[in-house]
Design an enzyme around this catalytic site. Structure first.
Site, mmCIF file in Angstrom:
data_model
loop_
_atom_site.group_PDB
_atom_site.id
_atom_site.type_symbol
_atom_site.label_atom_id
_atom_site.label_comp_id
_atom_site.label_asym_id
_atom_site.label_seq_id
_atom_site.Cartn_x
_atom_site.Cartn_y
_atom_site.Cartn_z
ATOM 1 C CG ASP A 1 -2.134 -0.812 1.094
ATOM 2 O OD1 ASP A 1 -2.141 -1.727 0.254
ATOM 3 O OD2 ASP A 1 -3.091 -0.581 1.862
ATOM 4 C CG HIS B 1 2.026 0.399 4.486
ATOM 5 N ND1 HIS B 1 1.731 -0.486 5.496
ATOM 6 C CD2 HIS B 1 0.903 1.129 4.265
ATOM 7 C CE1 HIS B 1 0.469 -0.297 5.886
ATOM 8 N NE2 HIS B 1 -0.046 0.675 5.161
#
Length: 259
Positions: A80, A227
């Site tokens: 992400d 992430h």
């Protein structure tokens, strides 16, 4: 994944670095290509500037998906908040070294700023996911018109940056889904995407802690959240180097979320 507070650092970065002018420019590009958007719900405002991102797509299920297309032993690696010029290339290299494909949930402002990285993700065989324009974790508190613009404009930015490859999923920042946002995304061919394992890497708890969290929570389900932006992601890169081989040793295969 914990909500990281309000609009988060992407809201500030987007406002400062990209600005209203860039958004308007992106919007004008997509306006020229799009037809009217017919998938609205009550209270929504159409954004034909971004409707082109869903042109030619068949609607998908509105439910939030977690399952892997590799079946019971499959896992989905999801990344992400990027792309980021420092960390995305490193994540891509670790994935390549391990022969793993992942789903990259991209912030529209980041995709617009780094189209070369979006293209690199696609060229490596990974999939794209819409993570809104500005990563606003309070999306579920905002009007439908705001949600529509964040989702559809991001889809347009990502598609343009990729050279025409559209996002196949939509992940709400911080999990801030609403019935409206799920239906909107699904009508554009983007399956709402959840997660089962939050690695907590965003908090930078240390590489060992990230690895332990994934191992301890893997029984929750197949979709694992990491992430590649939003700060120093060196711990994520280091954790992936250990987690991916470990998952293989446990008999897991790597796939994509079911659509």
């Amino acid at each position: 994944m914990a909500r990281h507070g309000g609009r988060g650092w992407y809201g500030r970065v987007f406002a400062a670095a990209v600005g209203v002018t860039a958004v308007a420019a992106a919007t004008s590009v997509w306006t020229a290509q799009a037809g009217p958007f017919s998938g609205q719900h009550s209270g929504a405002t159409a954004h034909p500037s971004s409707a082109a991102a869903g042109a030619g797509r068949s609607p998908v299920a509105v439910s939030i998906v977690h399952a892997s297309d590799q079946g019971a032993r499959g896992v989905n690696i999801t990344i992400d908040d990027g792309p980021d010029p420092v960390w995305t290339p490193q994540v891509l290299q670790v994935l390549k070294d391990n022969g793993v494909k992942a789903t990259f949930c991209m912030v529209g402002a980041q995709a617009q700023a780094h189209p070369d990285l979006v293209k690199a993700v696609v060229a490596a065989g990974h999939r794209l996911c819409d993570h809104t324009v500005s990563h606003d974790t309070t999306m579920d508190k905002k009007p439908n018109s705001y949600q529509s613009k964040e989702i559809l404009d991001a889809a347009g930015m990502i598609t343009k940056a990729s050279g025409g490859v559209r996002p196949l999923y939509y992940r709400a920042p911080g999990g801030a889904f609403t019935p409206y946002s799920r239906h909107l995304a699904a009508s554009q061919g983007m399956r709402p995407l959840g997660w089962n394992v939050d690695s907590k890497d965003f908090e930078r708890p240390g590489t060992a802690a990230i690895i332990a969290t994934v191992k301890n929570e893997l029984s929750n389900g197949p979709t694992i959240l990491f992430h590649d932006a939003g700060g120093d992601r060196s711990q994520t890169v280091a954790a992936l180097r250990e987690i991916l081989p470990w998952l293989k040793q446990q008999g897991h295969s790597f796939g994509f979320p079911v659509r």
